[in-house]
Design a protein around this motif. Structure first.
Motif, PDB file in Angstrom:
ATOM      1  N   UNK A 207      10.710  15.959  21.293  1.00 37.18           N
ATOM      2  CA  UNK A 207      10.659  16.786  21.284  1.00 37.18           C
ATOM      3  C   UNK A 207       8.174  17.648  21.255  1.00 37.18           C
ATOM      4  N   UNK A 208       8.650  18.290  21.366  1.00 34.54           N
ATOM      5  CA  UNK A 208       6.807  19.119  22.015  1.00 34.54           C
ATOM      6  C   UNK A 208       7.136  19.325  19.875  1.00 34.54           C
TER       7      UNK A 208
ATOM      8  N   UNK B 206       6.676  24.146  23.680  1.00 32.64           N
ATOM      9  CA  UNK B 206       7.994  24.120  23.413  1.00 32.64           C
ATOM     10  C   UNK B 206       8.199  23.889  21.983  1.00 32.64           C
ATOM     11  N   UNK B 207       9.161  24.930  21.440  1.00 32.30           N
ATOM     12  CA  UNK B 207       9.837  24.998  19.619  1.00 32.30           C
ATOM     13  C   UNK B 207      10.903  24.524  18.977  1.00 32.30           C
ATOM     14  N   UNK B 208      11.568  23.580  18.401  1.00 34.92           N
ATOM     15  CA  UNK B 208      12.289  23.761  17.752  1.00 34.92           C
ATOM     16  C   UNK B 208      12.145  24.567  15.881  1.00 34.92           C
TER      17      UNK B 208
ATOM     18  N   UNK C 166       8.590  14.014  17.888  1.00 38.67           N
ATOM     19  CA  UNK C 166       7.792  15.045  17.863  1.00 38.67           C
ATOM     20  C   UNK C 166       6.106  14.929  18.213  1.00 38.67           C
ATOM     21  N   UNK C 167       5.962  15.470  19.146  1.00 40.98           N
ATOM     22  CA  UNK C 167       4.492  15.410  19.056  1.00 40.98           C
ATOM     23  C   UNK C 167       3.205  16.395  18.239  1.00 40.98           C
ATOM     24  N   UNK C 168       4.555  17.315  17.522  1.00 42.86           N
ATOM     25  CA  UNK C 168       3.767  18.655  16.863  1.00 42.86           C
ATOM     26  C   UNK C 168       4.423  18.582  15.839  1.00 42.86           C
ATOM     27  N   UNK C 169       3.947  18.907  14.226  1.00 43.87           N
ATOM     28  CA  UNK C 169       4.212  19.101  13.559  1.00 43.87           C
ATOM     29  C   UNK C 169       4.686  19.394  12.685  1.00 43.87           C
TER      30      UNK C 169
END
Length: 377
Positions: free
Chosen positions: A4-5, A28-30, A196-199
């Protein structure tokens, strides 16, 4: 392994504001939330005050983001039809020795860009609040109240309209910063690993635990966490107040603020005590101290007027004896330029005025991620 992004850990008001900002920027956010609903901890157990930005250290993130967030929040609530009122606040001096405190608030507010404060005399204060005893007061017209749950639902709605997904009962158990991104082990009914690309770690009272569970995050850069407990008592009759009322006084003394919710219910608090973890038990033996503190400015309080309300817990970065508004207890927004874990942003110590500042915090995190990527390239 799912990819995920961006994962935002924590669905309190700040996590939802961050998710909203990132989703609206095209990410894209989870949203990963350990509990079964949004906003069940700090976001649900506070005074729901829109703070003016009066008493924070000049140049602090708290001061800057509070003032910017206040303006954004009023505009957002008006646009979206979220319950709020610009009710105003009086900070009252009950004896002459406290009057210099009012000038100090004026100076602190001005340093943070709050320019609508004014000192008023006892007669004008009494005209505004006939039940309040004081020798002078500071009037803050831009202080207000807001429906925090309605606000969180609006943030979530905005995020979801722009493609974000909310995953409840999805606690982050551990993680690892790798060259390909940050791998998170997510628990719940269907445990999974996501890359994740970003957290963004917006876990509030759990932010330090989450950061400590991510391999590659230097432990020395995780600040201590102190559980600052505040009790609220409610008034067992119709509120005599039309504004928020805060007595002056040094931190550590019981000030027992007056706050009013959108339904007109009056409550007093919070006080300040310390616990070793998340513990929302209410201590009714604190009532006599509350009663004495309240009667300093509200002598009409009767025996039996106070009823136990609720407790809230602030994620403080400094413990007993520290000032709530000094540099040691400022918001901490930490990215890879500080800790070296690419794509990870930690939010530590997001206590009051986090609700007021939430939109500004979301924008600050969005900008921080852009700057971190630029700096790393």
């Amino acid at each position: 392994m799912d990819r995920i992004d961006c994962a935002v850990i924590g669905a309190g008001v700040v996590g939802l504001a961050v998710a909203r900002a990132l989703a609206m920027a095209g990410r894209e956010v989870v949203i990963l939330e350990a509990e079964s609903a949004i906003g069940t901890q700090t976001s649900a157990r506070n005074s729901e005050v829109i703070h003016a930005g009066i008493s924070y250290a000049p140049g602090s993130l708290k001061g800057r983001l509070c003032v910017a967030g206040k303006a954004a929040l009023y505009a957002y609530c008006a646009e979206r039809g979220i319950g709020h009122r610009r009710i105003g606040k009086l900070i009252v001096a009950t004896q002459a020795s406290e009057l210099p405190e009012l000038d100090r608030y004026i100076a602190l507010g001005a340093a943070n860009g709050v320019t609508d404060l004014r000192v008023i005399g006892a007669a004008e204060a009494r005209a505004m609040e006939p039940e309040v005893h004081c020798v002078g007061a500071l009037h803050s017209p831009s202080t207000g109240i807001v429906d925090s749950h309605g606000l969180m639902l609006a943030y979530l709605g905005d995020a979801e309209v722009h493609g974000a997904t909310l995953a409840l009962q999805s606690p982050v158990l551990s993680g690892e910063a790798t060259q390909g991104g940050i791998a998170l082990q997510v628990g719940g009914d269907e445990p999974s690993t996501v890359l994740c690309r970003t957290v963004v770690n917006a876990a509030g009272l759990g932010a330090q635990r989450v950061a400590g569970a991510i391999a590659g995050m230097p432990a020395a850069l995780i600040p201590p966490l102190y559980f600052a407990v505040g009790h609220y008592f409610t008034l067992a009759r119709k509120s005599p107040f039309h504004h928020l009322v805060y007595p002056t006084g040094r931190e550590g003394a019981l000030r027992a603020h007056v706050t009013i919710d959108l339904g007109g219910q009056c409550k007093f608090g919070p006080d300040l005590s310390w616990r070793d973890g998340v513990d929302y038990r209410f201590d009714p033996t604190r009532e006599p101290a509350f009663r004495d503190a309240i009667r300093r400015y509200y002598p009409g309080l009767r025996d039996g007027d106070l009823q136990p309300g609720y407790t809230g817990i602030r994620p403080r970065l400094a413990g007993p004896g520290s000032s709530m508004h000094n540099a040691a207890t400022d918001f901490v927004v930490q990215d890879e330029r500080q800790h070296g874990a690419a794509g990870l942003v930690n939010l530590f110590g997001i206590e009051s005025p986090g609700l007021t500042a939430s939109l500004a915090i979301g924008e600050h995190v969005r900008q921080t991620l852009g700057e971190a990527r630029t700096g790393a390239s």
